[in-house]
Design a protein around this motif. Structure first.
Motif, PDB file in Angstrom:
ATOM      1  N   THR A 193      68.243 -33.215 -27.645  1.00 18.78           N
ATOM      2  CA  THR A 193      66.767 -34.296 -27.944  1.00 18.78           C
ATOM      3  C   THR A 193      67.058 -35.990 -26.762  1.00 18.78           C
ATOM      4  N   LEU A 194      66.439 -35.773 -26.734  1.00 15.58           N
ATOM      5  CA  LEU A 194      66.268 -36.673 -25.532  1.00 15.58           C
ATOM      6  C   LEU A 194      64.485 -37.640 -25.660  1.00 15.58           C
ATOM      7  N   CYS A 195      65.482 -38.911 -25.911  1.00 14.75           N
ATOM      8  CA  CYS A 195      64.025 -40.091 -25.609  1.00 14.75           C
ATOM      9  C   CYS A 195      63.617 -40.746 -24.526  1.00 14.75           C
ATOM     10  N   VAL A 196      63.248 -40.754 -24.056  1.00 13.74           N
ATOM     11  CA  VAL A 196      63.431 -41.585 -22.347  1.00 13.74           C
ATOM     12  C   VAL A 196      61.951 -42.398 -22.390  1.00 13.74           C
ATOM     13  N   SER A 197      62.493 -43.402 -22.076  1.00 16.80           N
ATOM     14  CA  SER A 197      62.291 -44.345 -21.588  1.00 16.80           C
ATOM     15  C   SER A 197      60.815 -43.967 -20.566  1.00 16.80           C
ATOM     16  N   TRP A 198      59.527 -44.245 -19.934  1.00 18.25           N
ATOM     17  CA  TRP A 198      58.783 -43.332 -19.401  1.00 18.25           C
ATOM     18  C   TRP A 198      58.001 -44.820 -19.154  1.00 18.25           C
ATOM     19  N   PRO A 199      58.580 -45.236 -17.369  1.00 21.64           N
ATOM     20  CA  PRO A 199      57.976 -46.581 -16.786  1.00 21.64           C
ATOM     21  C   PRO A 199      56.381 -46.396 -16.595  1.00 21.64           C
ATOM     22  N   GLY A 200      55.409 -46.166 -17.063  1.00 18.01           N
ATOM     23  CA  GLY A 200      53.857 -45.905 -16.732  1.00 18.01           C
ATOM     24  C   GLY A 200      53.061 -46.321 -17.926  1.00 18.01           C
ATOM     25  N   VAL A 201      52.044 -44.679 -17.342  1.00 19.11           N
ATOM     26  CA  VAL A 201      50.943 -45.267 -18.029  1.00 19.11           C
ATOM     27  C   VAL A 201      50.203 -43.511 -18.460  1.00 19.11           C
ATOM     28  N   LEU A 202      49.860 -43.122 -20.145  1.00 15.38           N
ATOM     29  CA  LEU A 202      49.615 -42.297 -20.670  1.00 15.38           C
ATOM     30  C   LEU A 202      48.387 -42.683 -20.815  1.00 15.38           C
ATOM     31  N   GLU A 203      47.385 -41.575 -19.943  1.00 15.57           N
ATOM     32  CA  GLU A 203      45.712 -41.960 -20.086  1.00 15.57           C
ATOM     33  C   GLU A 203      45.376 -40.890 -21.515  1.00 15.57           C
ATOM     34  N   GLU A 204      44.213 -40.884 -21.879  1.00 12.27           N
ATOM     35  CA  GLU A 204      43.795 -40.409 -22.947  1.00 12.27           C
ATOM     36  C   GLU A 204      43.753 -39.237 -23.275  1.00 12.27           C
ATOM     37  N   ASP A 205      43.281 -38.712 -22.119  1.00 13.80           N
ATOM     38  CA  ASP A 205      43.007 -36.858 -21.578  1.00 13.80           C
ATOM     39  C   ASP A 205      44.464 -36.657 -21.872  1.00 13.80           C
ATOM     40  N   GLY A 206      45.709 -37.379 -21.447  1.00 14.52           N
ATOM     41  CA  GLY A 206      46.690 -36.739 -21.979  1.00 14.52           C
ATOM     42  C   GLY A 206      47.403 -36.791 -20.490  1.00 14.52           C
ATOM     43  N   THR A 207      46.951 -36.850 -19.820  1.00 17.55           N
ATOM     44  CA  THR A 207      47.834 -37.214 -18.134  1.00 17.55           C
ATOM     45  C   THR A 207      48.793 -38.295 -17.935  1.00 17.55           C
ATOM     46  N   LEU A 208      49.532 -38.056 -17.582  1.00 19.48           N
ATOM     47  CA  LEU A 208      50.732 -39.127 -18.050  1.00 19.48           C
ATOM     48  C   LEU A 208      51.570 -39.776 -15.997  1.00 19.48           C
ATOM     49  N   ARG A 209      51.415 -40.438 -15.887  1.00 15.64           N
ATOM     50  CA  ARG A 209      51.663 -41.632 -14.556  1.00 15.64           C
ATOM     51  C   ARG A 209      52.028 -41.893 -13.938  1.00 15.64           C
ATOM     52  N   TYR A 210      52.900 -41.945 -13.372  1.00 18.51           N
ATOM     53  CA  TYR A 210      53.999 -43.391 -12.423  1.00 18.51           C
ATOM     54  C   TYR A 210      53.447 -43.814 -11.180  1.00 18.51           C
ATOM     55  N   ALA A 211      53.358 -45.373 -11.278  1.00 23.02           N
ATOM     56  CA  ALA A 211      52.824 -46.021 -10.368  1.00 23.02           C
ATOM     57  C   ALA A 211      51.219 -45.362  -9.798  1.00 23.02           C
ATOM     58  N   GLU A 212      51.005 -46.413  -9.540  1.00 16.53           N
ATOM     59  CA  GLU A 212      49.670 -46.648  -8.709  1.00 16.53           C
ATOM     60  C   GLU A 212      49.663 -45.256  -7.743  1.00 16.53           C
ATOM     61  N   LEU A 213      48.503 -44.900  -7.648  1.00 13.82           N
ATOM     62  CA  LEU A 213      48.148 -43.341  -6.327  1.00 13.82           C
ATOM     63  C   LEU A 213      48.571 -44.761  -4.994  1.00 13.82           C
ATOM     64  N   GLY A 214      49.002 -43.919  -3.957  1.00  9.84           N
ATOM     65  CA  GLY A 214      48.914 -44.088  -3.193  1.00  9.84           C
ATOM     66  C   GLY A 214      50.124 -44.941  -2.807  1.00  9.84           C
ATOM     67  N   HIS A 215      51.287 -45.591  -3.468  1.00  9.94           N
ATOM     68  CA  HIS A 215      52.394 -45.780  -3.833  1.00  9.94           C
ATOM     69  C   HIS A 215      53.379 -45.020  -3.781  1.00  9.94           C
ATOM     70  N   PRO A 216      54.711 -44.927  -2.940  1.00 11.67           N
ATOM     71  CA  PRO A 216      55.380 -44.252  -3.083  1.00 11.67           C
ATOM     72  C   PRO A 216      56.350 -43.218  -3.429  1.00 11.67           C
ATOM     73  N   GLU A 217      56.084 -43.599  -4.865  1.00  8.59           N
ATOM     74  CA  GLU A 217      56.760 -43.159  -5.998  1.00  8.59           C
ATOM     75  C   GLU A 217      55.495 -42.611  -6.966  1.00  8.59           C
ATOM     76  N   HIS A 218      54.477 -42.455  -6.415  1.00 10.88           N
ATOM     77  CA  HIS A 218      52.750 -41.990  -7.603  1.00 10.88           C
ATOM     78  C   HIS A 218      53.054 -40.832  -7.752  1.00 10.88           C
ATOM     79  N   ARG A 219      53.689 -39.841  -9.093  1.00 17.26           N
ATOM     80  CA  ARG A 219      53.260 -39.071 -10.004  1.00 17.26           C
ATOM     81  C   ARG A 219      52.398 -39.067 -10.769  1.00 17.26           C
ATOM     82  N   THR A 220      51.812 -37.756 -10.551  1.00 16.82           N
ATOM     83  CA  THR A 220      51.284 -37.572 -12.105  1.00 16.82           C
ATOM     84  C   THR A 220      51.404 -36.410 -12.761  1.00 16.82           C
TER      85      THR A 220
END
Length: 159
Positions: free
Chosen positions: A117-144
Motif C-alpha cells: 500500500t502506497l500513499c503518494v504525495s502528488w504535486p498537481g491538480v485533481l480536476e472535478e472530472d477526475g483528471t489528474l494533472r502535473y505541471a501546466e500545459l506546455g511545460h516539459p514535465e506536463h502530464r495529464t
C-alpha cells in the motif's frame, strides 16, 4: 496539512483489497501534503520515503542513457528498505517527471502498489472530472491522466 487526517487513513484502509493499493494525496506545492504525511507517520508509524534526494543522488553515477532503466529499480529498493507491512508514505516525487528519465510516474506507482500500500504525495491538480494533472500545459514535465481509477484525496482549499 489536513487538519483531520481521517480522509487519508480511510482511503488507505479502503484500498487494501484493491488491485492497486495506491492513494494519491493531491495538491500543489505548499498545500500541506508533506505535513499530512509527517503527521500520519507520527500517528501511525508508517515509514515516509522522500524520493527526490536519494533518486537524484543514485542517478548521478549512472550514465544518462541508462538512467530511465534504473529509476524503477532504485525506487523499488527504497520502498523495500522502508519495509512496512501496512503502508509506505511517498513524498518528493518531482524528479520522476524529468523528461530525460522517460518515466510514467503514475504507471510506476500503480505497478509498485500491487505488492504494497502506497500513499503518494502528488504535486498537481485533481480536476472535478477526475483528471489528474502535473505541471501546466506546455511545460516539459506536463502530464495529464484521465480516468485513473486511483483513490485520490484532494488537499483542502485546492481545485
Amino acid at each position: 496539512m489536513i487538519d483531520d487526517l481521517s480522509a487519508i487513513i480511510s482511503a488507505l484502509e479502503q484500498v487494501v483489497t484493491a488491485p492497486n493499493r495506491l492513494v494519491l494525496l493531491v495538491g500543489p506545492p505548499g498545500s500541506g501534503k508533506t505535513g499530512s504525511l509527517i503527521a500520519i507517520q507520527k500517528e501511525h508509524g508508517y515509514p515516509r520515503v522522500a524520493l527526490g534526494p536519494p533518486v537524484a543522488e543514485e542517478l548521478r553515477s549512472v550514465p544518462p542513457k541508462r538512467r530511465p532503466a534504473q529509476v524503477r529499480e532504485i525506487i523499488t529498493r527504497l520502498l523495500d528498505d522502508a519495509g512496512s507491512p501496512k503502508a509506505v508514505l511517498v513524498d518528493n516525487i518531482e524528479v520522476l517527471f524529468l523528461p530525460e528519465l522517460e518515466t510514467d510516474p503514475l504507471g510506476l506507482f500503480k505497478d509498485l502498489s500491487r505488492n504494497r500500500t502506497l500513499c503518494v504525495s502528488w504535486p498537481g491538480v485533481l480536476e472535478e472530472d477526475g483528471t489528474l494533472r502535473y505541471a501546466e500545459l506546455g511545460h516539459p514535465e506536463h502530464r495529464t491522466y484521465r480516468k485513473t481509477g486511483i483513490s485520490c484525496v484532494r488537499m483542502p482549499g485546492t481545485v
